[in-house]
Design a protein around this motif. Structure first.
Motif, PDB file in Angstrom:
ATOM      1  N   THR A   8      54.557 -10.029  43.231  1.00 55.19           N
ATOM      2  CA  THR A   8      55.161 -10.380  42.564  1.00 55.19           C
ATOM      3  C   THR A   8      53.716 -11.015  41.333  1.00 55.19           C
ATOM      4  N   THR A   9      52.752 -12.188  42.024  1.00 51.52           N
ATOM      5  CA  THR A   9      51.198 -11.863  42.140  1.00 51.52           C
ATOM      6  C   THR A   9      50.905 -11.543  40.952  1.00 51.52           C
ATOM      7  N   THR A  10      50.545  -9.312  41.651  1.00 49.58           N
ATOM      8  CA  THR A  10      49.876  -8.397  41.137  1.00 49.58           C
ATOM      9  C   THR A  10      50.486  -8.092  39.964  1.00 49.58           C
ATOM     10  N   ARG A  14      48.583  -7.627  36.440  1.00 48.00           N
ATOM     11  CA  ARG A  14      48.136  -6.866  35.901  1.00 48.00           C
ATOM     12  C   ARG A  14      49.673  -6.543  34.569  1.00 48.00           C
ATOM     13  N   LEU A  15      50.091  -7.397  34.240  1.00 45.06           N
ATOM     14  CA  LEU A  15      51.078  -6.944  32.743  1.00 45.06           C
ATOM     15  C   LEU A  15      50.352  -7.514  31.800  1.00 45.06           C
ATOM     16  N   THR A  16      49.285  -9.178  32.190  1.00 41.87           N
ATOM     17  CA  THR A  16      49.210 -10.106  31.488  1.00 41.87           C
ATOM     18  C   THR A  16      48.473 -10.170  30.458  1.00 41.87           C
ATOM     19  N   PRO A  17      47.339  -8.666  30.243  1.00 46.43           N
ATOM     20  CA  PRO A  17      46.780  -8.255  29.354  1.00 46.43           C
ATOM     21  C   PRO A  17      47.730  -7.799  28.504  1.00 46.43           C
ATOM     22  N   HIS A  18      49.135  -7.490  29.253  1.00 46.56           N
ATOM     23  CA  HIS A  18      49.988  -6.412  27.838  1.00 46.56           C
ATOM     24  C   HIS A  18      51.132  -7.568  26.715  1.00 46.56           C
ATOM     25  N   TYR A  19      51.419  -8.111  28.087  1.00 47.67           N
ATOM     26  CA  TYR A  19      52.654  -9.342  28.281  1.00 47.67           C
ATOM     27  C   TYR A  19      52.643 -10.600  28.691  1.00 47.67           C
ATOM     28  N   ALA A  20      52.110 -11.612  27.892  1.00 42.49           N
ATOM     29  CA  ALA A  20      51.890 -12.908  28.607  1.00 42.49           C
ATOM     30  C   ALA A  20      53.284 -13.356  28.915  1.00 42.49           C
ATOM     31  N   TRP A  89      53.378   3.564  39.988  1.00 46.19           N
ATOM     32  CA  TRP A  89      51.869   3.070  39.865  1.00 46.19           C
ATOM     33  C   TRP A  89      50.943   2.716  39.428  1.00 46.19           C
ATOM     34  N   GLU A  90      50.556   4.329  39.854  1.00 46.09           N
ATOM     35  CA  GLU A  90      48.747   4.590  39.455  1.00 46.09           C
ATOM     36  C   GLU A  90      48.672   5.157  38.492  1.00 46.09           C
ATOM     37  N   ASP A  91      49.761   5.219  36.929  1.00 45.67           N
ATOM     38  CA  ASP A  91      49.336   5.796  36.102  1.00 45.67           C
ATOM     39  C   ASP A  91      49.729   5.384  35.209  1.00 45.67           C
ATOM     40  N   GLU A  92      48.450   4.146  34.541  1.00 47.47           N
ATOM     41  CA  GLU A  92      48.622   2.939  34.054  1.00 47.47           C
ATOM     42  C   GLU A  92      49.228   3.469  32.538  1.00 47.47           C
ATOM     43  N   VAL A  93      49.181   4.856  32.449  1.00 45.69           N
ATOM     44  CA  VAL A  93      50.168   5.146  30.799  1.00 45.69           C
ATOM     45  C   VAL A  93      51.531   4.908  31.086  1.00 45.69           C
ATOM     46  N   ILE A  94      51.508   5.813  31.620  1.00 46.85           N
ATOM     47  CA  ILE A  94      53.453   5.928  32.499  1.00 46.85           C
ATOM     48  C   ILE A  94      53.730   5.173  32.902  1.00 46.85           C
ATOM     49  N   LEU A  95      53.278   3.970  33.316  1.00 50.17           N
ATOM     50  CA  LEU A  95      53.581   2.363  34.054  1.00 50.17           C
ATOM     51  C   LEU A  95      54.069   1.730  32.588  1.00 50.17           C
ATOM     52  N   LEU A  96      53.611   1.562  31.702  1.00 48.98           N
ATOM     53  CA  LEU A  96      53.776   0.529  30.584  1.00 48.98           C
ATOM     54  C   LEU A  96      54.153   0.966  30.063  1.00 48.98           C
ATOM     55  N   HIS A  97      54.358   2.868  29.202  1.00 48.65           N
ATOM     56  CA  HIS A  97      56.000   3.073  28.211  1.00 48.65           C
ATOM     57  C   HIS A  97      57.096   2.644  29.119  1.00 48.65           C
ATOM     58  N   LEU A  98      57.055   2.847  30.868  1.00 50.17           N
ATOM     59  CA  LEU A  98      58.523   2.444  30.998  1.00 50.17           C
ATOM     60  C   LEU A  98      58.869   0.867  31.384  1.00 50.17           C
ATOM     61  N   ILE A  99      57.191   0.378  31.181  1.00 45.57           N
ATOM     62  CA  ILE A  99      57.719  -1.262  30.633  1.00 45.57           C
ATOM     63  C   ILE A  99      58.681  -1.324  29.116  1.00 45.57           C
ATOM     64  N   LYS A 100      57.604  -0.821  28.922  1.00 44.28           N
ATOM     65  CA  LYS A 100      57.851  -1.037  27.358  1.00 44.28           C
ATOM     66  C   LYS A 100      59.831  -0.815  27.239  1.00 44.28           C
ATOM     67  N   VAL A 101      59.711   0.463  27.845  1.00 44.94           N
ATOM     68  CA  VAL A 101      61.337   0.651  27.653  1.00 44.94           C
ATOM     69  C   VAL A 101      62.052  -0.078  28.661  1.00 44.94           C
TER      70      VAL A 101
END
Length: 202
Positions: A8-10, A14-20, A89-101
């Motif tokens: 959870t902390t990890t 990782r997401l903090t720069p994009h979602y505070a 998890w290892e693909d930053e672009v796909i991960l952030l896209h899915l997080i946004k979705v």
């Protein structure tokens, strides 16, 4: 539990720069992650799962993300959360896209639920749970339908399924539509409602 907390902390880091501000809470022996008060992810058994709705579920299945199952006593229950496997998890672009979705879907779903709840008949004055159930049985499922029909037409529908329903309920419906307690529905208004009912019943 400790390993889930570490993950959870990890994830938060990782997401903090994009979602505070991503608070977590204990859930199903793991942790749920929230964004602006809406839960969008679940961390359980050292795995990250993303919340799905009817629109995003197909995308997660296409990405070969397995569904989360919660074991309730002796049998598993499938929940609308899908596992973020290593290749995602290892693909930053796909991960952030899915997080946004995921976050967009979670807020959309929450908004729909909030609007549905606020539009409940029971939230109007004079509408008890029993009267709400009768209205739904009569095909009047929300406040908008009741207001469009009007008190008299709604009462006539109720009378078709409950012939002995009191005219007090007619006055209750009229008050509910105007946001008034039945006690302040004036006698003149009650008389007018009864006259209208008589005309429409003939």
């Amino acid at each position: 539990m400790k390993l889930s907390k570490k993950l959870t902390t990890t994830v938060i880091k990782r997401l903090t720069p994009h979602y505070a501000n991503l608070p977590s809470r204990s859930l199903f022996g793991g942790y749920g992650l929230c964004q602006k008060g809406v839960m969008f992810a679940l961390i359980n058994d050292e795995k990250l799962y993303l919340r799905a709705d009817t629109q995003s579920e197909a995308l997660y299945q296409e990405k070969e993300m397995s569904q989360f199952f919660y074991r309730n006593r002796s049998y598993p229950i499938g929940l609308n959360y899908y596992h973020v496997h290593n290749s995602i998890w290892e693909d930053e672009v796909i991960l952030l896209h899915l997080i946004k979705v995921t976050i967009d879907a979670a807020h959309r779903d929450n908004k729909i639920k909030t609007n549905t709840q606020s539009n409940r008949l029971k939230n109007l004055p004079n509408i008890s749970l029993n009267l709400e159930r009768l209205l739904i049985m009569a095909g009047i499922s929300d406040q908008l339908m009741l207001k469009e029909l009007g008190a008299v037409n709604a009462y006539i529908k109720l009378r078709r399924i409950k012939s002995d329903i009191s005219t007090e309920q007619l006055f209750a419906l009229a008050g509910a539509i105007k946001g008034q307690h039945i006690a302040i529905v004036k006698q003149q208004q009650q008389d007018d409602l009864l006259k209208q009912l008589k005309r429409q019943s003939n």
